[in-house]
Design a protein around this motif. Structure first.
Motif, PDB file in Angstrom:
ATOM      1  N   VAL A  19       0.837  -1.205  -0.054  1.00  0.00           N
ATOM      2  CA  VAL A  19      -0.006   0.093   0.045  1.00  0.00           C
ATOM      3  C   VAL A  19       0.881   1.262   0.008  1.00  0.00           C
ATOM      4  O   VAL A  19       0.512   2.254  -0.580  1.00  0.00           O
ATOM      5  CB  VAL A  19      -1.044   0.041   1.477  1.00  0.00           C
ATOM      6  N   LEU A  20       1.905   1.298   0.813  1.00  0.00           N
ATOM      7  CA  LEU A  20       2.754   2.435   1.028  1.00  0.00           C
ATOM      8  C   LEU A  20       4.272   2.030   1.092  1.00  0.00           C
ATOM      9  O   LEU A  20       4.278   1.093   2.018  1.00  0.00           O
ATOM     10  CB  LEU A  20       2.137   3.267   2.035  1.00  0.00           C
ATOM     11  N   GLY A  23       9.131   6.618   2.353  1.00  0.00           N
ATOM     12  CA  GLY A  23       8.746   7.998   2.476  1.00  0.00           C
ATOM     13  C   GLY A  23       8.001   8.383   3.743  1.00  0.00           C
ATOM     14  O   GLY A  23       7.633   9.811   3.657  1.00  0.00           O
ATOM     15  N   ASP A  24       7.308   7.877   4.357  1.00  0.00           N
ATOM     16  CA  ASP A  24       6.551   8.248   5.423  1.00  0.00           C
ATOM     17  C   ASP A  24       7.009   7.657   6.694  1.00  0.00           C
ATOM     18  O   ASP A  24       8.251   6.946   6.552  1.00  0.00           O
ATOM     19  CB  ASP A  24       4.853   7.717   5.219  1.00  0.00           C
ATOM     20  N   ASP A  25       6.337   8.070   7.850  1.00  0.00           N
ATOM     21  CA  ASP A  25       6.896   7.373   9.033  1.00  0.00           C
ATOM     22  C   ASP A  25       6.833   5.984   9.080  1.00  0.00           C
ATOM     23  O   ASP A  25       7.589   4.977   9.777  1.00  0.00           O
ATOM     24  CB  ASP A  25       6.035   8.073  10.348  1.00  0.00           C
ATOM     25  N   CYS A  26       5.759   5.360   8.327  1.00  0.00           N
ATOM     26  CA  CYS A  26       5.539   3.671   8.252  1.00  0.00           C
ATOM     27  C   CYS A  26       5.195   3.355   7.006  1.00  0.00           C
ATOM     28  O   CYS A  26       4.795   4.006   6.272  1.00  0.00           O
ATOM     29  CB  CYS A  26       4.353   3.130   9.160  1.00  0.00           C
ATOM     30  N   ALA A  27       5.549   2.108   6.620  1.00  0.00           N
ATOM     31  CA  ALA A  27       4.881   1.500   5.487  1.00  0.00           C
ATOM     32  C   ALA A  27       3.699   0.899   5.856  1.00  0.00           C
ATOM     33  O   ALA A  27       3.382   0.878   7.046  1.00  0.00           O
ATOM     34  CB  ALA A  27       6.195   0.403   4.984  1.00  0.00           C
ATOM     35  N   LEU A  28       2.829   0.751   4.679  1.00  0.00           N
ATOM     36  CA  LEU A  28       1.611   0.056   4.860  1.00  0.00           C
ATOM     37  C   LEU A  28       1.455  -1.196   4.130  1.00  0.00           C
ATOM     38  O   LEU A  28       1.685  -1.278   2.762  1.00  0.00           O
ATOM     39  CB  LEU A  28       0.418   0.999   4.737  1.00  0.00           C
ATOM     40  N   GLY A 116      12.912   1.551   6.120  1.00  0.00           N
ATOM     41  CA  GLY A 116      13.702   1.227   6.792  1.00  0.00           C
ATOM     42  C   GLY A 116      14.575   2.421   7.468  1.00  0.00           C
ATOM     43  O   GLY A 116      13.927   3.348   7.820  1.00  0.00           O
ATOM     44  N   ASP A 117      16.048   2.472   7.447  1.00  0.00           N
ATOM     45  CA  ASP A 117      16.693   3.363   8.372  1.00  0.00           C
ATOM     46  C   ASP A 117      17.993   3.426   7.503  1.00  0.00           C
ATOM     47  O   ASP A 117      18.594   2.333   7.271  1.00  0.00           O
ATOM     48  CB  ASP A 117      16.655   3.040   9.781  1.00  0.00           C
TER      49      ASP A 117
END
Lengths: 319, 319
Positions: A19-20, A23-28, A116-117
């Motif tokens: 879904v995501l 680029g955001d705080d979490c992936a979905l 990731g990080d």
């Protein structure tokens, strides 16, 4: 090159199966209805899991391969992964081939990098991988039953042969070393075989710390023992590597070499045809090496069927 | 103590909210029907993310807190996490308090440790966290609209004050240092607030690299600009820390200090009551600090409403 530039340049790609992505705080993620999510993490440290001189493209491949191998052992289908990367410098000369090797294997399995990080520090690669498996169909370590056959996929022992050449305890012709080195540096996770074994295998584990050591985890989790016919293991090492080793050392590296990323699994004797079909359908060689026993313990039999003991132990980072 | 002993002793616990925890090749998660899975990874490296002298119990707390903070920013409810841990020695004197701090915070959020990896190497803690969020309801960075209010939760700036005391650039009375140090070492992830903001906040991010730097990620993802009334930010730092700093340095640390793990979020002006209710219901202070603008750029206004520029940049590991 800054942190966000390097992510954009080497790692950020559009996602289609998830879904995501980055680029955001979490992936979905959105597992399909009826699916469970299989999750596994592996951390690779320079000097322990790989040599500092390794080709970064091969390292990218291997870092994901060892994680996909865990999904394979559960019969899960790869879906996505996260990459946390600590490194001393943001060096494009290293990042470009590393990401190329990583993403090539990811693409081969339609496994999307979703997050990731990145941070500065000693080189450390931590991947967490996600796969889908139909509810209740994951192949666990705990399902082996007395009378089940024991199988191992592909080739074991060559990765250790290559490591010993690097360590200088062994010498090998160039062609043979090429084969062994590929097994060490770019292992093939048995993802298709693992999925094909759902409903057939009673238990499975991937071979990372050594064939017998990892089999022992299955025995412990299942509350059973095993007999291994070592004569049937001889062909598990490549012919090229075998030329350089006496029979004893061949067996040592096959049974306790480590770093193989093959599957060792069990299946009822009544399912031999199904196992062979899964092997054929996925183009993955499979060798039957022994049998699950009701009593505890792991017994090795020589070519004459006589028990022997070599005191094999499993690799342990802190033992 | 071997690898498997240390896992059994410090990390392996039964799971109840997830299908399968530590002990197999993969963990198994089963998000409830209609739920998406939010995933985030953070890697903490000794000397960069924490001092080598830090209390291991606090480090265990912080390693999970920074990950839960990412779930909070998406409005996700914590479900599970994996821990990959590289360390030079398997020292029970360190592992016991580390796991205690880690698992205490995990228990407070019913977030189960389901798997991971342990290896020898320079101290590195990589956690991947999983949360549930109803389909389509995750709060993303990309939803801010011109006219939205900008809010920040709790307290920002104190973590940086504590870091500067450790660095020796600042001195602080014992009581004030105690407050600031707790903010640096045991941040509170705003998990409840994040979930309460679903359907209210238009965008959110957690503050790790500095308030303005992280807000800029929201502006870029949303294609908007912002005006910040810096006078409204004064109270974001604890009164104890403020006594030691002139007004300029207070503002610097509030706007660009970093390591805060608060939420900065946006919401339509029509939802001010709902924001305040979410704040009250979750016991989390929230401060309105500015407004989203249609034009690009981030404008700071002083107490007289005059624009000024201090050239604040965000923390970047590789800049």
């Amino acid at each position: 090159m800054g942190e966000f530039d390097l992510i954009d340049r080497f790692f950020k790609r559009p996602v289609t199966r998830n879904v995501l992505g980055i680029g955001d705080d979490c992936a979905l993620l959105a597992p399909a209805p009826g699916m469970q999510l299989a999750v596994s993490s592996d951390m690779l440290v320079e000097g322990r899991h790989f040599l500092s001189t390794v080709d970064p493209e091969k390292l990218g491949h291997k870092a994901l391969a060892v994680n996909l191998s865990d999904l394979a052992a559960c019969g899960a289908k790869p879906l996505a992964f996260t990459l946390a990367l600590s490194m001393q410098h943001a060096d494009p000369q290293w990042l470009e081939p590393f990401s190329r090797g990583l993403l090539a294997l990811a693409d081969a399995h339609a496994c999307e990098l979703v997050g990731g990080d990145t941070t500065r520090g000693p080189l450390n690669i931590c991947i967490t991988v996600f796969g889908e498996v139909p509810q209740g169909q994951a192949i666990l370590r705990s399902g082996a039953k007395a009378g089940d056959d024991i199988y191992v996929s592909g080739n074991v022992g060559d990765a250790r042969v290559a490591l010993e050449v690097f360590r200088g305890t062994l010498s090998l012709g160039e062609a043979a070393f090429h084969v062994a080195r590929a097994r060490m540096e770019t292992p093939t996770p048995r993802v298709e075989l693992g999925q094909s074994l759902r409903g057939i295998a009673s238990a499975a584990i991937d071979v990372s710390d050594g064939l017998l050591g990892d089999l022992r985890h299955v025995l412990r989790a299942s509350g059973v023992g095993a007999t291994i016919e070592t004569a049937s293991c001889a062909g598990l090492m490549s012919a090229a590597s075998r030329t350089a080793l006496d029979a004893q050392r061949q067996l040592d590296y096959v049974l306790a070499g480590g770093d193989d990323y093959e599957l060792v699994f069990t299946a009822p004797a009544s399912r031999r045809d199904a196992v062979m079909r899964a092997s054929r359908d996925t183009g993955t060689p499979v060798t039957r090496i022994g049998r699950i026993e009701s009593g505890a313990g792991l017994q090795l039999l020589d070519a004459q069927g006589q028990p022997f003991d070599r005191g094999y132990t499993s690799f342990d980072h802190f033992a």
